[in-house]
Design a protein around this motif. Sequence first.
Motif, PDB file in Angstrom:
ATOM      1  N   ALA A 204      37.884  44.817  31.916  1.00 54.79           N
ATOM      2  CA  ALA A 204      38.231  45.390  33.221  1.00 54.79           C
ATOM      3  C   ALA A 204      38.979  46.705  33.013  1.00 54.79           C
ATOM      4  O   ALA A 204      38.759  47.693  33.729  1.00 54.79           O
ATOM      5  N   THR A 205      39.843  46.731  32.011  1.00 52.34           N
ATOM      6  CA  THR A 205      40.602  47.955  31.734  1.00 52.34           C
ATOM      7  C   THR A 205      39.661  49.066  31.237  1.00 52.34           C
ATOM      8  O   THR A 205      39.767  50.220  31.678  1.00 52.34           O
ATOM      9  N   ILE A 206      38.738  48.717  30.346  1.00 50.24           N
ATOM     10  CA  ILE A 206      37.788  49.740  29.866  1.00 50.24           C
ATOM     11  C   ILE A 206      36.990  50.292  31.043  1.00 50.24           C
ATOM     12  O   ILE A 206      36.799  51.512  31.173  1.00 50.24           O
TER      13      ILE A 206
ATOM     14  N   PRO B  80      43.707  41.332  39.456  1.00 46.48           N
ATOM     15  CA  PRO B  80      42.800  41.319  40.621  1.00 46.48           C
ATOM     16  C   PRO B  80      42.528  42.716  41.167  1.00 46.48           C
ATOM     17  O   PRO B  80      41.392  43.031  41.535  1.00 46.48           O
ATOM     18  N   GLU B  81      43.538  43.563  41.170  1.00 49.06           N
ATOM     19  CA  GLU B  81      43.380  44.916  41.692  1.00 49.06           C
ATOM     20  C   GLU B  81      42.335  45.687  40.881  1.00 49.06           C
ATOM     21  O   GLU B  81      41.471  46.369  41.443  1.00 49.06           O
ATOM     22  N   VAL B  82      42.431  45.579  39.560  1.00 53.17           N
ATOM     23  CA  VAL B  82      41.497  46.321  38.706  1.00 53.17           C
ATOM     24  C   VAL B  82      40.084  45.761  38.852  1.00 53.17           C
ATOM     25  O   VAL B  82      39.109  46.516  38.969  1.00 53.17           O
TER      26      VAL B  82
ATOM     27  N   ARG C 290      34.499  46.010  40.041  1.00 46.91           N
ATOM     28  CA  ARG C 290      33.399  45.039  40.089  1.00 46.91           C
ATOM     29  C   ARG C 290      32.280  45.523  41.005  1.00 46.91           C
ATOM     30  O   ARG C 290      32.530  46.003  42.107  1.00 46.91           O
ATOM     31  N   GLY C 291      31.063  45.410  40.491  1.00 41.23           N
ATOM     32  CA  GLY C 291      29.909  45.853  41.277  1.00 41.23           C
ATOM     33  C   GLY C 291      29.638  47.344  41.125  1.00 41.23           C
ATOM     34  O   GLY C 291      28.568  47.815  41.498  1.00 41.23           O
ATOM     35  N   LYS C 292      30.624  48.087  40.592  1.00 40.35           N
ATOM     36  CA  LYS C 292      30.399  49.519  40.330  1.00 40.35           C
ATOM     37  C   LYS C 292      30.016  49.706  38.877  1.00 40.35           C
ATOM     38  O   LYS C 292      28.866  49.973  38.564  1.00 40.35           O
ATOM     39  N   ASN C 293      31.004  49.551  37.983  1.00 37.22           N
ATOM     40  CA  ASN C 293      30.656  49.652  36.564  1.00 37.22           C
ATOM     41  C   ASN C 293      31.178  48.445  35.785  1.00 37.22           C
ATOM     42  O   ASN C 293      31.303  48.495  34.571  1.00 37.22           O
ATOM     43  N   LEU C 294      31.482  47.378  36.499  1.00 33.28           N
ATOM     44  CA  LEU C 294      31.942  46.138  35.854  1.00 33.28           C
ATOM     45  C   LEU C 294      31.165  44.968  36.444  1.00 33.28           C
ATOM     46  O   LEU C 294      31.178  44.772  37.666  1.00 33.28           O
ATOM     47  N   PHE C 295      30.495  44.206  35.563  1.00 32.69           N
ATOM     48  CA  PHE C 295      29.646  43.112  36.039  1.00 32.69           C
ATOM     49  C   PHE C 295      29.923  41.843  35.241  1.00 32.69           C
ATOM     50  O   PHE C 295      30.217  41.915  34.054  1.00 32.69           O
ATOM     51  N   PHE C 296      29.840  40.716  35.921  1.00 32.27           N
ATOM     52  CA  PHE C 296      30.019  39.419  35.265  1.00 32.27           C
ATOM     53  C   PHE C 296      28.725  38.636  35.406  1.00 32.27           C
ATOM     54  O   PHE C 296      28.175  38.546  36.509  1.00 32.27           O
ATOM     55  N   SER C 297      28.257  38.071  34.304  1.00 31.75           N
ATOM     56  CA  SER C 297      26.939  37.427  34.350  1.00 31.75           C
ATOM     57  C   SER C 297      26.834  36.308  33.313  1.00 31.75           C
ATOM     58  O   SER C 297      27.562  36.302  32.308  1.00 31.75           O
ATOM     59  N   THR C 298      25.915  35.371  33.561  1.00 31.40           N
ATOM     60  CA  THR C 298      25.635  34.335  32.559  1.00 31.40           C
ATOM     61  C   THR C 298      24.408  34.717  31.724  1.00 31.40           C
ATOM     62  O   THR C 298      24.029  33.982  30.826  1.00 31.40           O
TER      63      THR C 298
ATOM     64  N   MET D 261      47.829  43.455  31.475  1.00 30.82           N
ATOM     65  CA  MET D 261      47.345  44.719  32.032  1.00 30.82           C
ATOM     66  C   MET D 261      48.196  45.894  31.563  1.00 30.82           C
ATOM     67  O   MET D 261      47.681  46.970  31.267  1.00 30.82           O
ATOM     68  N   LYS D 262      49.489  45.667  31.480  1.00 32.48           N
ATOM     69  CA  LYS D 262      50.374  46.713  30.992  1.00 32.48           C
ATOM     70  C   LYS D 262      50.146  46.947  29.493  1.00 32.48           C
ATOM     71  O   LYS D 262      50.103  48.090  29.022  1.00 32.48           O
TER      72      LYS D 262
END
Length: 485
Positions: free
Chosen positions: A21-23, A58-60, A65-73, A172-173
């Motif tokens: 998420a940070t990347i 959650p904020e990040v 999510r849905g832009k350049n971060l995706f979660f998938s099986t 996150m920090k």
Amino acid sequence: GIRLNRICCIGAGYVGGPTMATIALKCPQLEVVIVDMNEDRINRWNSDDLPIYEPGLPEVVKACRGKNLFFSTDVKKGIEESDIIFASVNTPTKTQGVGKGRAADLRYIESVGRTIAQYANRSKIVIEKSTVPIKTAEAIARVLSANETANGGHKNFWILSNPEFLAEGTAMKDLDEPDRVLIGGQEQDAIMVLADIYANWVPRDRILMTNLWSSELSKLVANAMLAQRVSSINSISRLCERTGADVKEVARAIGTDSRIGPKFLNASVGFGGSCFQKDILNLVYICQQFGLDEVASYWQQVVDMNDHQKSAFTGKIIQSLFNTVTKKKIAILGFAFKKDTGDVRETPALMVCDMLMKDGGLVYVYDPKVLIEDALTEFKYHEIEVNTDQFIFSKSPEEACEGAHAIVVLTEWDEFKTYDYKKFYDKMMKPAFLFDGRNMLDHAELEKIGFEVHALGKGTGSSQRSKSPDFVMRASSGLLPSGGY
Ligand code: NAD
Ligand code: UDX
């Protein structure tokens, strides 16, 4: 040619999730997909109810999510479409077979190697993010190249080691401003690909590059040294309790020595978490394999001391409560292994609650984030049987404390400092005991309310202090006027 704008991470856990998420946040030009075989976990990553609690996460996730971060099986697709693949799967301690109870269980990391070998459609950079024993990169490289040769292919796999140093609760920090990023590898070009990704937000001088084996080993050693500090100060807390010294004062005094430093000197009921014990045991096992028995037993002591701390703390509770807690309600404040996480892996609360329950106690737990299901799963993992009539989760601290003989603080949640302990006291059995396993509450204030307070590394109240053997010895030898201390 390698396409460097797509990253896949295998393993959507405490490390994979926050790290990727940070990347994604720091590198909008990259597309990051996190895959996991655990469908339930992936569904939660795609919902508002994330599978892990981590402040700021959650904020990040929401932003990316849905832009350049995706979660998938879909592990296959993840591997096919990316040329940079992180392996961030779990590497727990083996529970059976050779090295049981010590060696790292590498089945997940090996399966990642085999899966990549199966689905890789072109050359890839494979990055060990998981904490692994030294020389694991060699094993992954062999799995990959053996399969490649067997298939008659010509793809290249560059293996890098990039251990993660984040701590839970501050992940996150820690990711945003790391003390350092460590990259180990054999090919400079591959190392630079990863270094360039981190350089989007990490100053270059904090990106350390080294060889594979130093990188892998550094992670185990960092955790071993940190855990050793905790065991060291905990061992001193035991001595303080016998001598009238206060471990907090000792920590303050030694922590001002710049060579020692002030961090990680909080005496506690013991360290927990998924990493410390596992990584030290792994280090011990590796040393034993090389015949370094003295080195192995040196590090084993860090774990042994931790077990001792947990049982000594609980022993003191039972002893203080007139040697039995049978049918006594005990309020446990905090079950997580540290504050700001819902994680209960290897939490010291396991042993404390188990000992209290074996003695017949009725344990009422209040934790702001931990779910009883997760606590029960962790007991099961440790093959500890729990009678749910004796192990109850309360919805509020008031509920946990009402009618209790003792309050036991096991996690340093900030909110525990804000409670009205007078109200708790009024509804407790008397004498009302409070055992502070984190040395975080105002003990003088609690004693004023009427609690019998047992802090770590500190004698109990003044009555206890005058009974200390040190005092008796010095008073009778005429070095001190009697009554003064
Ligand atoms: P975790 O158990 O939370 O997550 C690992 C995930 O990998 C799980 O969701 C699991 O389903 C998935 N997985 C396993 N094998 C898979 C496969 N073959 N294909 C797809 N998915 C697979 O573990 P974690 O706490 O994130 O730790 C991961 C690694 O990072 C460990 O090696 C750990 O030692 C290390 N580490 C952890 C921390 C920490 O604070 N938790 C910090 C630094 C390093
Ligand atoms: C640890 C390492 O700090 C991190 O770099 C690594 O990547 C993963 O393992 P974590 O286990 O999440 O992180 O938390 P950490 O803050 O290190 O605490 C570990 C345990 O030690 C906790 O149970 C904590 O309460 C305990 N601890 C820590 C103490 O008892 N006293 C201290 O002074 C510090």
